[in-house]
Scaffold this motif. Structure first.
Motif, mmCIF file in Angstrom:
data_model
loop_
_atom_site.group_PDB
_atom_site.id
_atom_site.type_symbol
_atom_site.label_atom_id
_atom_site.label_comp_id
_atom_site.label_asym_id
_atom_site.label_seq_id
_atom_site.Cartn_x
_atom_site.Cartn_y
_atom_site.Cartn_z
ATOM 1 N N CYS A 1 13.800 14.756 -14.266
ATOM 2 C CA CYS A 1 13.145 14.685 -15.577
ATOM 3 C C CYS A 1 13.021 16.071 -16.206
ATOM 4 N N ARG A 2 12.691 17.070 -15.381
ATOM 5 C CA ARG A 2 12.574 18.438 -15.919
ATOM 6 C C ARG A 2 13.916 18.939 -16.441
ATOM 7 N N LEU A 3 14.991 18.619 -15.728
ATOM 8 C CA LEU A 3 16.320 19.035 -16.189
ATOM 9 C C LEU A 3 16.657 18.389 -17.530
ATOM 10 N N GLU B 1 11.506 11.634 -2.653
ATOM 11 C CA GLU B 1 12.019 10.931 -3.825
ATOM 12 C C GLU B 1 11.213 11.300 -5.063
ATOM 13 N N ASP B 2 9.885 11.408 -4.926
ATOM 14 C CA ASP B 2 9.057 11.827 -6.055
ATOM 15 C C ASP B 2 9.509 13.183 -6.582
ATOM 16 N N ASP B 3 9.759 14.127 -5.664
ATOM 17 C CA ASP B 3 10.192 15.463 -6.066
ATOM 18 C C ASP B 3 11.540 15.409 -6.785
ATOM 19 N N ARG B 4 12.444 14.574 -6.304
ATOM 20 C CA ARG B 4 13.760 14.467 -6.938
ATOM 21 C C ARG B 4 13.649 13.927 -8.351
ATOM 22 N N ARG C 1 0.807 -1.214 0.000
ATOM 23 C CA ARG C 1 0.000 0.000 0.000
ATOM 24 C C ARG C 1 0.845 1.270 0.000
ATOM 25 N N CYS C 2 2.144 1.101 -0.179
ATOM 26 C CA CYS C 2 3.047 2.244 -0.116
ATOM 27 C C CYS C 2 3.597 2.601 -1.484
ATOM 28 N N SER C 3 4.035 3.845 -1.600
ATOM 29 C CA SER C 3 4.730 4.322 -2.788
ATOM 30 C C SER C 3 6.059 4.895 -2.343
ATOM 31 N N ARG C 4 6.775 5.518 -3.250
ATOM 32 C CA ARG C 4 8.028 6.176 -2.891
ATOM 33 C C ARG C 4 7.761 7.312 -1.924
ATOM 34 N N SER C 5 8.812 7.776 -1.265
ATOM 35 C CA SER C 5 8.670 8.937 -0.401
ATOM 36 C C SER C 5 8.354 10.171 -1.237
ATOM 37 N N ARG D 1 21.038 7.752 -9.272
ATOM 38 C CA ARG D 1 20.928 6.681 -10.261
ATOM 39 C C ARG D 1 20.002 5.574 -9.761
ATOM 40 N N LYS D 2 20.189 5.160 -8.499
ATOM 41 C CA LYS D 2 19.381 4.077 -7.943
ATOM 42 C C LYS D 2 17.923 4.503 -7.785
ATOM 43 N N GLN D 3 17.705 5.725 -7.281
ATOM 44 C CA GLN D 3 16.340 6.201 -7.093
ATOM 45 C C GLN D 3 15.614 6.344 -8.418
ATOM 46 N N PHE D 4 16.315 6.822 -9.442
ATOM 47 C CA PHE D 4 15.679 7.032 -10.744
ATOM 48 C C PHE D 4 15.254 5.695 -11.343
ATOM 49 N N ARG D 5 16.131 4.705 -11.300
ATOM 50 C CA ARG D 5 15.782 3.391 -11.863
ATOM 51 C C ARG D 5 14.640 2.744 -11.088
ATOM 52 N N ALA D 6 14.675 2.855 -9.752
ATOM 53 C CA ALA D 6 13.606 2.269 -8.936
ATOM 54 C C ALA D 6 12.265 2.928 -9.240
ATOM 55 N N SER D 7 12.302 4.212 -9.552
ATOM 56 C CA SER D 7 11.069 4.957 -9.800
ATOM 57 C C SER D 7 10.517 4.724 -11.194
ATOM 58 N N THR D 8 11.391 4.757 -12.208
ATOM 59 C CA THR D 8 10.934 4.733 -13.601
ATOM 60 C C THR D 8 11.101 3.392 -14.287
ATOM 61 N N GLY D 9 11.966 2.532 -13.727
ATOM 62 C CA GLY D 9 12.238 1.239 -14.357
ATOM 63 C C GLY D 9 13.297 1.292 -15.440
ATOM 64 N N ILE D 10 13.821 2.489 -15.723
ATOM 65 C CA ILE D 10 14.882 2.633 -16.717
ATOM 66 C C ILE D 10 15.984 3.515 -16.137
#
Length: 273
Positions: free
Chosen positions: A178-180, A170-173, A163-167, A205-214
């Motif tokens: 992505c905006r950059l 982390e979402d803001d980061r 029932r949880c998502s990222r912090s 790098r780790k947070q981005f891959r965990a969030s987006t899958g790429i």
């Protein structure tokens, strides 16, 4: 939340207190004395923050803001800190089990290795009754009943994880990264993004891959290819000039990457549309 006071149960299955660790409860931490700095657990501990604020730190996560609904995983063998904002509000519900139990659940994909996630309000409404029931049962259980509760504790941890998502932080980061990349049309490296965000590259790098899958690089390539598609559709620029405009060193590099990403060459894409 006045109905929740400090009420805990510390139990052990078998002779080994670490391997047989089973504990849970509600903890009220009124001041900074409830903070843990640079601590390493030999077992697993998960807590949901029900009230108050604070921060989580470890080597890869340099300061994640905590608030109601934050699910903090105190992972076995990871040095970390949980800092309590000393305003008298901090209230958590925690569960501790053995490191082996956590790793088994992680291997089965039932738990996560992200140290901080977020539970929405409707998830808390589902989780809290189960938390209260588990604590009440643990305070009096013996023998086989305690063994059964060990599995119920693991099941509750899996429910919380599902029932949880990222912090929120982390979402803001990830959104900022992505905006950059959009701002620079994909012509920016992960190291340059991390530097602009004042983050370590490995953590990002780790947070981005965990969030987006790429990876960051794959995401940047996608931006460049999408820009190339737009230019191919609205202009008749020769591919050589288009490649230079997109920041590729030559036409061959552009055509190769475009085909790898889309399955067709730029010329074929232009004819198809």
């Amino acid at each position: 939340m006045p109905e929740y006071k400090t009420r805990v149960s510390y139990r052990t299955l078998g002779p080994n207190k670490t391997a047989g660790n089973l504990s849970c409860g509600f903890l009220h931490k009124p001041d900074d004395g409830g903070s843990n700095r640079d601590i390493t657990f030999a077992y697993y501990g998960g807590l949901i923050l029900l009230d108050g604020e604070g921060e989580y730190f470890d080597r890869s996560h340099p300061g994640v803001k905590l608030s109601r609904g934050s699910f903090v995983q105190r992972l076995p063998g990871v040095k970390h800190s949980t800092i309590v904002k000393p305003d008298g509000k901090w209230l958590e519900f925690f569960i501790c089990v053995s490191a082996e139990s956590y790793h088994n659940l992680l291997t089965m994909g039932l738990m996560s290795d992200r140290p901080v996630m977020n539970c929405e309000e409707d998830a808390l409404e589902e989780i809290l009754p189960a938390a209260r029931n588990l604590l009440s049962a643990m305070q009096s259980a013996e023998g086989q009943a305690l063994t059964r509760l060990y599995f119920e504790a693991q099941q509750l941890l899996c429910t919380i994880t599902s029932r949880c998502s990222r912090s929120r932080e982390e979402d803001d980061r990830i959104r900022l990264a992505c905006r950059l990349m959009e701002r620079y049309s994909g012509r920016i490296t992960g190291q340059e993004i991390a530097a602009q965000m004042n983050l370590g590259y490995e953590a990002l790098r780790k947070q981005f891959r965990a969030s987006t899958g790429i990876s960051i690089g794959q995401y940047a390539i996608g931006i460049r290819v999408n820009r190339a598609k737009a230019l191919l559709l609205r202009s008749n620029l020769p591919l050589e000039k288009l490649a230079l405009q997109l920041g590729y060193p030559d036409c061959f590099s552009f055509c190769k990457q475009f085909k790898q990403h889309t399955g067709v060459s730029p010329s074929q894409f232009r004819r198809m549309n």
